[in-house]
Structures are given as C-alpha cells and as structure tokens.
Enzyme design. Structure first.
Site, short mmCIF file in Angstrom:
data_model
loop_
_atom_site.label_atom_id
_atom_site.label_comp_id
_atom_site.label_asym_id
_atom_site.label_seq_id
_atom_site.Cartn_x
_atom_site.Cartn_y
_atom_site.Cartn_z
N ASP A 19 0.83 -1.21 0.00
CA ASP A 19 0.00 0.00 0.00
C ASP A 19 0.86 1.26 0.00
O ASP A 19 0.67 2.17 0.82
CB ASP A 19 -0.94 0.01 1.22
CG ASP A 19 -1.62 -1.31 1.46
OD1 ASP A 19 -2.03 -1.95 0.47
OD2 ASP A 19 -1.75 -1.72 2.63
N GLU A 199 -11.16 -0.79 -3.63
CA GLU A 199 -10.43 -0.16 -2.53
C GLU A 199 -9.18 0.51 -3.07
O GLU A 199 -8.90 0.51 -4.27
CB GLU A 199 -10.05 -1.21 -1.48
CG GLU A 199 -9.06 -2.27 -2.00
CD GLU A 199 -8.69 -3.33 -0.97
OE1 GLU A 199 -9.42 -3.46 0.05
OE2 GLU A 199 -7.69 -4.03 -1.19
#
Length: 320
Positions: A19, A199
């Site tokens: 991420d 997401e």
C-alpha cells in the site's frame, strides 16, 4: 526467460512494504509511508531521490494502541500536507481473541503542525466518520478548484461484498460534509475474485480530467487495478460524472514475475518532467495461508505512460 524479458523486469524500490504512498513535497524531498508487515505502526521515510528511499532510515510516527479500536491491523497510511500542517490517514481495527476484527476497520487521522513530518508531535484527531458505521479504509484526499475531497472504501450493509468507493467534500482534513456519493462497486468479473472489493483509490489530475485508480478482488495474484475518469468541469459528487473502465488497467504479469499489482499512488520524477506510478506486487504466485499475512508485497515505481487520448497507460507503464 529471454534477455528482453530480463530487461523489463522491475526491481522493487522497497521490499515488504505494501500500500505504498510517495509524496514529493515543496522542499524537494520524497516522503514515503506504507503498511509494514507487522501492521503495528506507521513509519515515514524521506529522501531527495526515489532510489534513496531504499536506504533512508524510517522514523516511527505512531504505534498502535494496546487495546481498543486502534489496536490491530494498521493498514495503508497516507501522508498529506494541507493548509500548512501534515496529516496521516490510515485504517485500524481492534484486537480480538479470534481475529474476527480483521474486517472491522475504521479510518483515522493524525495531525502534525511541525514543518518536518519526521519531527514534532503526531496528534490523534480521531475517527474520520462517514454517514454510517461499517468497515471502512483507504482514505485519500485531494483538492480541486478550492474544494477538498475525500475518496475512500467502505462496506454498505445493504450491498453484497466487502467495499465500494465513495467520495465526499471535507470541511476539515478530518471531517466530511454534505453529500456522500458512491462512485463504484464491484460488478465486473475481475473485481469479484475471492472477494467483492473496490479499494485503494489514488487520484491524479491531468489533461483536463480527474483519474481515480483503484484495486479490486482478493489480495493474492488476482489483485488488479481499475480506473475511473471524470471531466475536470463535472460535478465530482455525481456518480454519473465518472466513467468506469470495463476492463482492468493492470493485472498480474507472469512473464515478468509480477503478481497481484495494486494499491497504487502517484508522484512525480525528480526533475518534475513526468509522472510516476507507485504500486505494490509480489514476485511469486503461490502463497501459504492468508495473503494478508504474507509479507512480500513490495513497492515498485515506474514512469507513468499515457495513451494518445490522454488517459493513463498503466499496463504499458509496468509491462514495457
């Protein structure tokens, strides 16, 4: 593997950092944060170059609590500079004996008034509250024509699946205001493998348009990226303003041993001449156990290429 394929294989900038978020500040430095394998803290690195992030010494900005809603699975921090202060958006869950809190995340905000985000005190501003209480994560923020927006992923209890993408205006870096609109929900085959997921949104404003990349499906080799596009003059809170790609813009490429690419961010080159695509991926396919606890999602960076129509060529940036 032939020589051409060896040449195009990407090398991670940082290993075991998922991420990834890289922000180039006005001081000329790159600031990096990401999920760490232990999911127990938020680190920040700084370097004058992208390559230098590899050797830079991380500074711990914040650690998880021992108990309560900020005590487990610290995911996907992002570092933003807004109105002269630094902010970190991140998701956290609570510790449970059975780990049933794995998908009980909420979004939180930290603030630092120091000029240097590696210094000063990070203050907890609390939960970033949306219109309803449910699994929520991956907050990102951007400004457009004097208005600050938040884009995030959240579970709607009335819609099957794990998370959809939403947008809202902000009245402060930790407070939403007004309408909250759903931009995308998992609907195509490539968005619902393993889990129904949208997401990890990232925003890029270029060529008279606003682009939002996002990630879909389970976090193994099925993880991939989609794209939303809106005209810069459109009402960004109107879902009809956004065009959604019917096909993924980045998927696993076994030839170059890049598996499950996703949860990206954008930054710019050191001379400012071109955009850079930042994302994580693994370099192997087979995973033992839950993919979320496999630590080998690495951070990759490459130049972002563009199609002739002015849309980002994400796959072409990675695969050539």
């Amino acid at each position: 593997m032939n020589n051409d394929q060896e040449t195009i294989r990407l090398t991670p900038v940082l290993e075991q950092r998922a991420d990834p978020w890289i922000y180039k500040h006005t001081d000329g430095f790159y600031y990096f944060t990401a999920s760490v394998p232990e999911y127990d803290r938020i680190e920040i690195r700084r370097s004058a170059t992208i390559a230098g992030l590899r050797e830079s010494v991380p500074v711990v900005a914040w650690r998880k609590h021992d108990a309560g809603p900020l005590s487990a699975n610290i995911w996907a921090p992002e570092l933003h500079f807004v109105d002269g202060k630094w902010y970190i958006y991140f998701a956290a869950a609570r510790t449970t004996e059975t780990n049933e809190g794995l998908f009980d995340h909420r979004m939180y905000v930290l603030e630092n008034s120091s000029t240097d985000p590696l210094d000063g005190q990070w203050v907890e501003k609390g939960q970033l509250r949306t219109a309803w209480e449910s699994f929520a994560l991956d907050a990102t923020s951007f400004e457009h024509r004097g208005v600050r927006y938040l884009v995030w992923a959240q579970k709607d209890l009335h819609i099957p699946g794990n998370s959809n993408l939403y947008i809202s205006e902000m009245s402060s870096p930790w407070t939403l205001r007004g309408q909250q609109a759903m931009l995308s929900m998992p609907e195509f085959d490539w968005e619902i493998i393993g889990f129904k997921v949208n997401e990890g949104a990232a925003v890029l404003k270029r060529h008279g348009r606003i682009f939002i990349t996002y990630s879909a499906s389970a976090t193994d080799h099925h993880y991939c990226m989609g794209l939303l596009t809106a005209d810069e003059n459109a009402n960004l809170l109107d879902p009809r303003s956004w065009n959604k790609s019917r096909q993924p813009v980045l998927v696993t490429n076994e030839q170059i041993q890049l598996y499950g690419p996703g949860h990206n961010s954008f930054t710019v080159s050191e001379d400012g001449s071109h955009d850079l695509l930042v994302f994580h991926a693994r370099n192997y396919k087979e995973i033992v156990g839950d993919p979320l606890y496999d630590p080998n999602r690495h951070t990759y960076v490459c130049e972002l290429k563009w199609h002739a129509d002015g849309t980002p060529d994400v796959a072409g940036s990675v695969n050539t």
